[in-house]
Design an enzyme around this catalytic site. Structure first.
Site, PDB file in Angstrom:
ATOM      1  N   SER A 189     -52.965  53.915 -49.141  1.00 20.77           N
ATOM      2  CA  SER A 189     -52.704  55.237 -48.570  1.00 20.77           C
ATOM      3  C   SER A 189     -53.693  56.273 -49.128  1.00 20.77           C
ATOM      4  CB  SER A 189     -51.258  55.649 -48.840  1.00 20.77           C
ATOM      5  OG  SER A 189     -50.925  56.826 -48.146  1.00 20.77           O
ATOM      6  N   HIS A 233     -45.945  52.155 -42.711  1.00 20.03           N
ATOM      7  CA  HIS A 233     -47.027  52.534 -43.614  1.00 20.03           C
ATOM      8  C   HIS A 233     -47.230  51.467 -44.701  1.00 20.03           C
ATOM      9  CE1 HIS A 233     -49.903  55.223 -45.301  1.00 20.03           C
ATOM     10  NE2 HIS A 233     -49.165  55.640 -46.314  1.00 20.03           N
ATOM     11  N   ASP A 279     -53.804  50.899 -45.195  1.00 22.16           N
ATOM     12  CA  ASP A 279     -53.347  52.024 -44.384  1.00 22.16           C
ATOM     13  C   ASP A 279     -53.763  53.355 -45.020  1.00 22.16           C
ATOM     14  OD1 ASP A 279     -52.220  52.569 -41.874  1.00 22.16           O
ATOM     15  OD2 ASP A 279     -50.431  53.387 -42.798  1.00 22.16           O
TER      16      ASP A 279
END
EC number: 3.1.1.111
Length: 459
Positions: free
Chosen positions: A166, A260, A190
């Protein structure tokens, strides 16, 4: 008094205690090394970085060593001749250790003989997301200073692999940029979207940040970035709405984070399992599902990229193309692997309306379906069907004609033609063999079609 250890007993408060005392000649017990762990913070403490670097080595994968300087590294089992994997977590809502990090480290150490260093920046990542974004530059500088200590010990830049989750993916990108793009590899799981989708390449992860940059996209409609940011960008199941994730808000936190975090679990699964998570380059997810992208000839010259610890993702061409979107379908749980097959229908006669046929692969009470549309006034339609079962275990193929008339659904139309199928990549050549497409004749008297155990190969 005789030499060696002696024991004495005495009473204290009604309890009989034994006292064992070693002689002065006995060596003191060897102190066990202390294992370090992630810090805990709360939403009011997410201002100071308080960065920790925790080293994990193959000989002791469950015990992290807190390493600050070169002396700590030399005394902690760090091996400068091995590759180094640096794991950087992202924004932390609760200020606690990432739930996935322990399994990630253990799996990584089982999959490869390397030094694994986890970057703990829980304090700087907790609180408000935008405050964590502001800490990215400061954290990147701290990581650069730490990596410079590795270089002093003889580590090569090309042996360093950053795995960023992330927001941590963009931290890795900035670190790579500060090293002039000479680090070996950056994997973005992601990469975060908020504040970064419209950012410049200097501010986010991009293909210039390492010799090879890959990104796995699983939540492009919420927390993940929508644009390609590497040499190869995997858009899993189109990049959003992962199978098995909650689709309703009442699921709570899982509803928000499941898509996610799927990138993390996909990567862990790729390290644990031998089944390939192979993807195919295409202009769009819609075009991929429609069967327009069946091999990896362009631009990879038939070297299809795969998720996991494969050199350059399995891509064997130089120079590497940039920002190539690749697509794959997965199951809802580990090991997530799916085989992709092209299915085609060739009608015997033209029709004045669209022809929609549902094709289902059947194997041991498990079914996998896809819908094929043949546009009106055309004879040919195709699409992609994904199946977790290998082709050799497919027992039957079932077809169902779907009427386009919503009022009169009992359409008795007779469909006659040919059915063809081929395992992707259709033009993949291995040891001189090429996989061919297999065709079968359809008729109204053949609702079920026996599926051959394997595709024929031409020599």
């Amino acid at each position: 008094m005789p030499p060696g250890p002696w024991k004495s007993r005495f009473w204290v408060g009604g309890l009989l205690l034994w006292l064992s005392v070693g002689s002065s000649g006995d060596a003191p017990p060897t102190p066990q090394p202390k294992c370090a762990d992630f810090q805990n913070a709360n939403v009011f403490e997410g201002t100071d970085l308080k960065v920790q670097f925790l080293l994990f080595v193959p000989s002791n994968p469950n015990c992290g060593k807190l390493v600050e300087g070169s002396s700590d590294l030399q005394n902690s089992g760090f091996n400068a001749t091995l590759g180094t994997k640096l794991i950087i977590h992202g924004f932390s809502v609760l200020g606690t250790k990432p739930s996935w990090i322990d399994k990630f480290i253990r799996t990584l150490l089982r999959a490869t003989n390397a030094n694994v260093i986890a970057v703990d920046w829980i304090y700087g990542s907790t609180g408000v997301y935008f405050s964590a974004v502001k800490n990215v530059i400061k954290l990147s500088l701290k990581i650069c200073l730490f990596l410079n200590k590795l270089l002093v010990l003889g580590v090569s830049e090309s042996s360093i692999h950053i795995i960023g989750v992330s927001l941590g993916a963009h931290v890795g990108g900035m670190v790579g940029q500060l090293f002039g793009g000479q680090l070996g590899q950056i994997t973005g799981l992601d990469p975060a979207g908020p504040e970064y989708t419209g950012a410049s390449v200097e501010e986010r992860l991009d293909a210039g940040d390492a010799r090879f940059v890959e990104a796995i996209h699983t939540d492009t409609d919420n927390f993940g970035i929508r644009i390609p940011v590497g040499h190869v960008d995997y858009f899993v199941n189109g990049g959003q709405d992962q199978p098995g994730c909650p689709t309703y808000f009442y699921a709570g936190y899982s509803y928000l984070i499941c898509d996610h975090m799927r990138a993390v679990h996909l990567y862990i699964s790729a390290l644990e399992n031998s089944c390939p998570l192979m993807a195919f380059p295409c202009d769009s997810y819609k075009a991929f599902l429609a069967g327009h992208c069946l091999d990896c000839f362009n631009p990879f010259l038939l070297s299809c990229p795969r998720i996991g610890l494969v050199e350059q993702g399995g891509v064997k061409i130089e120079p590497l193309p940039k920002e190539v979107k690749v697509y794959l379908l997965t199951t809802s749980k580990a090991p997530y692997c799916m085989h992709h097959s092209l299915v085609e229908f060739h009608l015997k006669e033209l029709r004045k309306k669209d022809t929609n046929i549902e094709v289902t692969f059947l194997s041991s009470n498990v079914s996998f379906s896809s819908r094929i549309t043949i546009p009106k006034q055309q004879l040919h339609g195709k699409g992609i069907i994904a199946h977790a079962t290998p082709q050799c275990q497919i027992n039957q193929v079932k077809f169902k004609f779907q009427s386009s008339n919503r009022v009169w659904k009992k359409d008795r139309t007779t469909i006659i033609g040919r059915f063809c199928t081929a395992l992707l990549p259709v033009n993949h050549r291995h040891h001189g063999n090429s996989k061919a497409t297999e065709c079968q004749v359809l008729s109204p008297h053949q609702p079920l079609l026996s599926y051959c155990s394997s595709l024929p190969e031409k020599r």
